[in-house]
Design a protein around this motif. Sequence first.
Motif, short mmCIF file in Angstrom:
data_model
loop_
_atom_site.label_atom_id
_atom_site.label_comp_id
_atom_site.label_asym_id
_atom_site.label_seq_id
_atom_site.Cartn_x
_atom_site.Cartn_y
_atom_site.Cartn_z
N ARG A 81 -50.74 40.17 38.89
CA ARG A 81 -49.62 40.97 39.41
C ARG A 81 -49.47 40.85 40.92
O ARG A 81 -48.36 40.90 41.44
N PHE A 82 -50.59 40.72 41.62
CA PHE A 82 -50.57 40.65 43.08
C PHE A 82 -50.87 39.21 43.52
O PHE A 82 -51.64 38.50 42.85
N THR A 83 -50.29 38.83 44.66
CA THR A 83 -50.56 37.50 45.22
C THR A 83 -50.76 37.63 46.73
O THR A 83 -49.90 38.18 47.42
N ILE A 84 -51.87 37.10 47.20
CA ILE A 84 -52.12 37.08 48.64
C ILE A 84 -51.78 35.71 49.19
O ILE A 84 -51.97 34.69 48.51
N SER A 85 -51.28 35.69 50.40
CA SER A 85 -51.00 34.43 51.09
C SER A 85 -51.15 34.66 52.57
O SER A 85 -51.25 35.80 53.04
N ARG A 86 -51.19 33.57 53.32
CA ARG A 86 -51.34 33.69 54.76
C ARG A 86 -50.57 32.60 55.47
O ARG A 86 -50.37 31.49 54.93
N ASP A 87 -50.16 32.91 56.67
CA ASP A 87 -49.51 31.95 57.56
C ASP A 87 -50.27 32.00 58.87
O ASP A 87 -50.03 32.88 59.71
N ASN A 88 -51.20 31.09 59.05
CA ASN A 88 -52.04 31.12 60.25
C ASN A 88 -51.24 30.85 61.52
O ASN A 88 -51.61 31.33 62.59
N ALA A 89 -50.15 30.12 61.41
CA ALA A 89 -49.32 29.87 62.59
C ALA A 89 -48.68 31.15 63.09
O ALA A 89 -48.43 31.31 64.29
N LYS A 90 -48.42 32.06 62.15
CA LYS A 90 -47.81 33.35 62.51
C LYS A 90 -48.85 34.46 62.59
O LYS A 90 -48.49 35.62 62.86
N ASN A 91 -50.11 34.13 62.34
CA ASN A 91 -51.18 35.13 62.35
C ASN A 91 -50.83 36.31 61.46
O ASN A 91 -50.99 37.48 61.84
N THR A 92 -50.37 36.01 60.28
CA THR A 92 -49.91 37.04 59.35
C THR A 92 -50.43 36.76 57.95
O THR A 92 -50.49 35.60 57.52
N VAL A 93 -50.78 37.83 57.28
CA VAL A 93 -51.21 37.78 55.89
C VAL A 93 -50.25 38.63 55.07
O VAL A 93 -49.78 39.67 55.54
N TYR A 94 -49.98 38.17 53.86
CA TYR A 94 -49.02 38.87 53.00
C TYR A 94 -49.68 39.28 51.69
O TYR A 94 -50.60 38.62 51.22
N LEU A 95 -49.16 40.35 51.12
CA LEU A 95 -49.58 40.76 49.79
C LEU A 95 -48.32 41.06 48.99
O LEU A 95 -47.64 42.06 49.24
N GLN A 96 -48.00 40.17 48.07
CA GLN A 96 -46.88 40.37 47.17
C GLN A 96 -47.38 41.14 45.96
O GLN A 96 -48.29 40.68 45.27
N MET A 97 -46.78 42.28 45.71
CA MET A 97 -47.21 43.14 44.62
C MET A 97 -46.06 43.28 43.62
O MET A 97 -44.99 43.81 43.97
N ASN A 98 -46.29 42.81 42.43
CA ASN A 98 -45.28 42.87 41.37
C ASN A 98 -45.77 43.75 40.23
O ASN A 98 -46.96 44.04 40.11
N THR A 99 -44.85 44.15 39.40
CA THR A 99 -45.16 44.97 38.23
C THR A 99 -46.06 46.14 38.62
O THR A 99 -47.13 46.38 38.05
N LEU A 100 -45.65 46.85 39.62
CA LEU A 100 -46.47 47.94 40.15
C LEU A 100 -46.60 49.07 39.15
O LEU A 100 -45.68 49.36 38.37
N LYS A 101 -47.76 49.70 39.20
CA LYS A 101 -48.08 50.80 38.30
C LYS A 101 -48.39 52.05 39.13
O LYS A 101 -48.81 51.94 40.30
N PRO A 102 -48.24 53.23 38.55
CA PRO A 102 -48.58 54.45 39.30
C PRO A 102 -50.02 54.42 39.83
O PRO A 102 -50.27 54.96 40.92
N GLU A 103 -50.92 53.80 39.11
CA GLU A 103 -52.31 53.75 39.58
C GLU A 103 -52.51 52.81 40.77
O GLU A 103 -53.60 52.74 41.33
N ASP A 104 -51.49 52.08 41.17
CA ASP A 104 -51.55 51.28 42.39
C ASP A 104 -51.27 52.12 43.63
O ASP A 104 -51.39 51.63 44.76
N THR A 105 -50.88 53.37 43.44
CA THR A 105 -50.59 54.25 44.56
C THR A 105 -51.84 54.44 45.43
O THR A 105 -52.90 54.82 44.93
#
Length: 122
Positions: free
Chosen positions: A66-90
């Motif tokens: 459901r979740f995917t992590i990625s990074r862009d070292n040139a931008k010094n940024t990390v991302y977390l794409q969260m799909n199909t979220l559930k109440p327990e992800d709160t």
Amino acid sequence: QVQLVESGGGLVQAGGSLRLSCAASGRIGTYAMGWFRQAPGKEREFVVAIDWSGLRTFYANSVKGRFTISRDNAKNTVYLQMNTLKPEDTAVYYCAAATKGGLAAMGAYDYWGQGTQVTVSS
């Protein structure tokens, strides 16, 4: 020294998606990066990590697929794409930079952001 700032949290209905970002003040190209979360009344828990190159990722079973992590070292940024979220992800989601191995453990991380709130309504 690295300062981390998370963004992208918010309120979403169950089944929805959010994309978190973690922007670093310094260069993160040599750090493994991770996301943790802490729900009210619970301990902070590991969610996902990515090695310095972006080639290896590690997911908690609760978010795998459901979740995917990625990074862009040139931008010094990390991302977390969260799909199909559930109440327990709160939870408050924290970004962190690691200088040690054992990326599922908080002790591997030397730098932490302030967190961003994610709330999933049912």
